[in-house]
Design a protein around this motif. Sequence first.
Motif, PDB file in Angstrom:
ATOM      1  N   ASP A  98      -0.444   6.230 -11.011  1.00  0.00           N
ATOM      2  CA  ASP A  98       0.740   5.371 -11.030  1.00  0.00           C
ATOM      3  C   ASP A  98       0.480   4.089 -10.239  1.00  0.00           C
ATOM      4  OD1 ASP A  98       2.271   7.309 -12.457  1.00  0.00           O
ATOM      5  OD2 ASP A  98       2.680   8.361 -10.573  1.00  0.00           O
ATOM      6  N   ALA A  99      -0.145   4.258  -9.071  1.00  0.00           N
ATOM      7  CA  ALA A  99      -0.458   3.104  -8.231  1.00  0.00           C
ATOM      8  C   ALA A  99      -1.429   2.165  -8.945  1.00  0.00           C
ATOM      9  CB  ALA A  99      -1.052   3.570  -6.905  1.00  0.00           C
ATOM     10  N   ARG A 100      -2.434   2.732  -9.591  1.00  0.00           N
ATOM     11  CA  ARG A 100      -3.439   1.926 -10.280  1.00  0.00           C
ATOM     12  C   ARG A 100      -2.819   1.138 -11.431  1.00  0.00           C
ATOM     13  NH1 ARG A 100      -6.676   5.639 -10.583  1.00  0.00           N
ATOM     14  NH2 ARG A 100      -6.380   6.409 -12.702  1.00  0.00           N
ATOM     15  N   ALA A 101      -1.936   1.769 -12.180  1.00  0.00           N
ATOM     16  CA  ALA A 101      -1.283   1.075 -13.296  1.00  0.00           C
ATOM     17  C   ALA A 101      -0.438  -0.091 -12.792  1.00  0.00           C
ATOM     18  CB  ALA A 101      -0.422   2.060 -14.091  1.00  0.00           C
ATOM     19  N   ALA A 102       0.288   0.128 -11.684  1.00  0.00           N
ATOM     20  CA  ALA A 102       1.115  -0.936 -11.119  1.00  0.00           C
ATOM     21  C   ALA A 102       0.244  -2.075 -10.593  1.00  0.00           C
ATOM     22  CB  ALA A 102       1.987  -0.375 -10.006  1.00  0.00           C
ATOM     23  N   LEU A 103      -0.848  -1.719  -9.925  1.00  0.00           N
ATOM     24  CA  LEU A 103      -1.749  -2.742  -9.396  1.00  0.00           C
ATOM     25  C   LEU A 103      -2.342  -3.578 -10.519  1.00  0.00           C
ATOM     26  CD1 LEU A 103      -3.379  -4.076  -7.142  1.00  0.00           C
ATOM     27  CD2 LEU A 103      -5.018  -2.185  -7.308  1.00  0.00           C
ATOM     28  N   GLN A 104      -2.806  -2.929 -11.559  1.00  0.00           N
ATOM     29  CA  GLN A 104      -3.399  -3.661 -12.682  1.00  0.00           C
ATOM     30  C   GLN A 104      -2.384  -4.578 -13.336  1.00  0.00           C
ATOM     31  OE1 GLN A 104      -4.904  -0.386 -14.992  1.00  0.00           O
ATOM     32  NE2 GLN A 104      -6.841  -0.265 -13.863  1.00  0.00           N
ATOM     33  N   SER A 105      -1.150  -4.111 -13.450  1.00  0.00           N
ATOM     34  CA  SER A 105      -0.088  -4.931 -14.028  1.00  0.00           C
ATOM     35  C   SER A 105       0.180  -6.164 -13.173  1.00  0.00           C
ATOM     36  CB  SER A 105       1.189  -4.095 -14.180  1.00  0.00           C
ATOM     37  OG  SER A 105       2.269  -4.890 -14.607  1.00  0.00           O
ATOM     38  N   ASP A 106       0.236  -5.975 -11.858  1.00  0.00           N
ATOM     39  CA  ASP A 106       0.529  -7.100 -10.970  1.00  0.00           C
ATOM     40  C   ASP A 106      -0.632  -8.083 -10.909  1.00  0.00           C
ATOM     41  OD1 ASP A 106       3.000  -6.032 -10.534  1.00  0.00           O
ATOM     42  OD2 ASP A 106       2.587  -5.316  -8.503  1.00  0.00           O
ATOM     43  N   ILE A 107      -1.867  -7.586 -10.930  1.00  0.00           N
ATOM     44  CA  ILE A 107      -3.020  -8.482 -10.940  1.00  0.00           C
ATOM     45  C   ILE A 107      -3.015  -9.333 -12.210  1.00  0.00           C
ATOM     46  CG2 ILE A 107      -5.539  -8.557 -11.158  1.00  0.00           C
ATOM     47  CD1 ILE A 107      -5.687  -6.213  -9.231  1.00  0.00           C
ATOM     48  N   PHE A 110      -0.370 -11.948 -11.776  1.00  0.00           N
ATOM     49  CA  PHE A 110      -0.783 -12.936 -10.786  1.00  0.00           C
ATOM     50  C   PHE A 110      -1.785 -13.923 -11.378  1.00  0.00           C
ATOM     51  CE2 PHE A 110      -3.522 -13.978  -7.015  1.00  0.00           C
ATOM     52  CZ  PHE A 110      -2.585 -14.733  -6.332  1.00  0.00           C
ATOM     53  N   GLY A 111      -2.714 -13.425 -12.183  1.00  0.00           N
ATOM     54  CA  GLY A 111      -3.600 -14.302 -12.928  1.00  0.00           C
ATOM     55  C   GLY A 111      -4.815 -14.821 -12.184  1.00  0.00           C
ATOM     56  N   ARG A 112      -5.014 -14.418 -10.914  1.00  0.00           N
ATOM     57  CA  ARG A 112      -6.192 -14.849 -10.162  1.00  0.00           C
ATOM     58  C   ARG A 112      -6.842 -13.619  -9.527  1.00  0.00           C
ATOM     59  NH1 ARG A 112      -2.467 -19.009  -8.392  1.00  0.00           N
ATOM     60  NH2 ARG A 112      -2.360 -18.116  -6.285  1.00  0.00           N
ATOM     61  N   PRO A 113      -7.499 -12.773 -10.339  1.00  0.00           N
ATOM     62  CA  PRO A 113      -8.025 -11.500  -9.838  1.00  0.00           C
ATOM     63  C   PRO A 113      -9.017 -11.655  -8.697  1.00  0.00           C
ATOM     64  CG  PRO A 113      -8.915 -12.019 -12.014  1.00  0.00           C
ATOM     65  CD  PRO A 113      -7.799 -12.978 -11.764  1.00  0.00           C
ATOM     66  N   GLN A 114      -9.680 -12.817  -8.597  1.00  0.00           N
ATOM     67  CA  GLN A 114     -10.653 -13.025  -7.528  1.00  0.00           C
ATOM     68  C   GLN A 114      -9.984 -13.072  -6.157  1.00  0.00           C
ATOM     69  OE1 GLN A 114      -9.727 -15.216  -9.784  1.00  0.00           O
ATOM     70  NE2 GLN A 114      -9.309 -17.201  -8.826  1.00  0.00           N
ATOM     71  N   GLU A 115      -8.668 -13.213  -6.116  1.00  0.00           N
ATOM     72  CA  GLU A 115      -7.947 -13.302  -4.845  1.00  0.00           C
ATOM     73  C   GLU A 115      -7.209 -12.013  -4.498  1.00  0.00           C
ATOM     74  OE1 GLU A 115      -5.409 -16.729  -4.844  1.00  0.00           O
ATOM     75  OE2 GLU A 115      -6.948 -18.032  -5.730  1.00  0.00           O
ATOM     76  N   THR A 116      -7.490 -10.943  -5.228  1.00  0.00           N
ATOM     77  CA  THR A 116      -6.713  -9.709  -5.034  1.00  0.00           C
ATOM     78  C   THR A 116      -7.537  -8.563  -4.457  1.00  0.00           C
ATOM     79  OG1 THR A 116      -7.160  -8.974  -7.312  1.00  0.00           O
ATOM     80  CG2 THR A 116      -5.206 -10.349  -6.969  1.00  0.00           C
ATOM     81  N   ALA A 117      -8.692  -8.869  -3.887  1.00  0.00           N
ATOM     82  CA  ALA A 117      -9.549  -7.796  -3.358  1.00  0.00           C
ATOM     83  C   ALA A 117      -8.871  -7.016  -2.243  1.00  0.00           C
ATOM     84  CB  ALA A 117     -10.866  -8.386  -2.858  1.00  0.00           C
ATOM     85  N   ASP A 118      -7.957  -7.652  -1.526  1.00  0.00           N
ATOM     86  CA  ASP A 118      -7.285  -7.006  -0.404  1.00  0.00           C
ATOM     87  C   ASP A 118      -5.875  -6.530  -0.767  1.00  0.00           C
ATOM     88  OD1 ASP A 118      -9.476  -7.384   1.322  1.00  0.00           O
ATOM     89  OD2 ASP A 118      -8.864  -9.456   1.689  1.00  0.00           O
ATOM     90  N   TRP A 119      -5.640  -6.303  -2.043  1.00  0.00           N
ATOM     91  CA  TRP A 119      -4.388  -5.696  -2.486  1.00  0.00           C
ATOM     92  C   TRP A 119      -4.610  -4.189  -2.617  1.00  0.00           C
ATOM     93  CZ3 TRP A 119      -1.583  -8.958  -6.791  1.00  0.00           C
ATOM     94  CH2 TRP A 119      -1.399 -10.277  -6.315  1.00  0.00           C
ATOM     95  N   HIS A 120      -3.724  -3.409  -2.025  1.00  0.00           N
ATOM     96  CA  HIS A 120      -3.869  -1.947  -2.036  1.00  0.00           C
ATOM     97  C   HIS A 120      -2.527  -1.303  -2.369  1.00  0.00           C
ATOM     98  CE1 HIS A 120      -7.843  -2.355  -0.218  1.00  0.00           C
ATOM     99  NE2 HIS A 120      -7.307  -3.256   0.578  1.00  0.00           N
ATOM    100  N   TYR A 121      -2.517  -0.500  -3.418  1.00  0.00           N
ATOM    101  CA  TYR A 121      -1.311   0.205  -3.838  1.00  0.00           C
ATOM    102  C   TYR A 121      -1.526   1.683  -3.527  1.00  0.00           C
ATOM    103  CZ  TYR A 121       0.587  -3.951  -6.159  1.00  0.00           C
ATOM    104  OH  TYR A 121       1.108  -5.194  -6.414  1.00  0.00           O
ATOM    105  N   LEU A 122      -0.639   2.235  -2.725  1.00  0.00           N
ATOM    106  CA  LEU A 122      -0.885   3.521  -2.078  1.00  0.00           C
ATOM    107  C   LEU A 122       0.182   4.557  -2.405  1.00  0.00           C
ATOM    108  CD1 LEU A 122      -1.591   2.055   1.482  1.00  0.00           C
ATOM    109  CD2 LEU A 122      -3.273   2.476  -0.331  1.00  0.00           C
ATOM    110  N   THR A 123      -0.243   5.809  -2.358  1.00  0.00           N
ATOM    111  CA  THR A 123       0.679   6.945  -2.412  1.00  0.00           C
ATOM    112  C   THR A 123       0.371   7.839  -1.217  1.00  0.00           C
ATOM    113  OG1 THR A 123      -0.863   8.122  -3.870  1.00  0.00           O
ATOM    114  CG2 THR A 123       0.939   6.908  -4.933  1.00  0.00           C
TER     115      THR A 123
END
Length: 231
Positions: A98-107, A110-123
């Motif tokens: 669930d976290a991975r799907a939400a993260l991929q959707s938000d990335i 956002f449209g700039r995946p190179q700036e999302t290395a420090d985004w973490h979606y947690l359970t």
Amino acid sequence: MLLPGPPARAGDGGFAYDQRLGNQVPLAVQVRDELGHTISLGQVLGHRPAILVLGAFHCSNLCGRVRGDLMDALMRLNGCRGYGLIFLSVDASETPADARAALQSDIARFGRPQETADWHYLTGSEPAIAAVAVAVGFRWRLVSSPKRFLHPAGLVFLTRDGGVSSYLSGLNYEPDDIGAGIVRAANDLSARILPILLVGFGADRRTGRCVIRILPIVSLKQRLGGAVHSG
């Protein structure tokens, strides 16, 4: 701002952040990242300032709006980096998938995946979620039929060491407010440490990090006073 549901009963204490400026989040608490790895909150934070969001990935109403509004504001930060984004689900039944799907959707949004290395979606487990929620003063309640959560909308800004620096409540976030929160956290400042005035916001061209001019209000008054007298 609450999820739709029955009104809080007398004695519920309402659903809002109890602002606990300077409080420490539990860095040793164990959570699961979007790949299913068990990791401590301190490892996720990684000694960088962070925006912490509490909600649920399957909540398409308020939680989806918080995430969407945050993405829209971050897109207008003009490439500022040097901060982390941490979304922790308060629903212990949600999974890393669930976290991975939400993260991929938000990335993607956002449209700039190179700036999302420090985004973490947690359970995490109920005790782990509760420990973080209590530390930042997040109140919520599960309504079982149909299943939904009553909780506040907002963001928590954490310092590099996991201290609560400031809050941004509600929805419709402005980039300057996000930037100010990041910079306060990066400089170990909290809304309690006043008087200060945050003047101007942007990105350092060399590093891409968010920067803001921080001026003591006392100094500002002196400057204004000097300007008036000199006129």
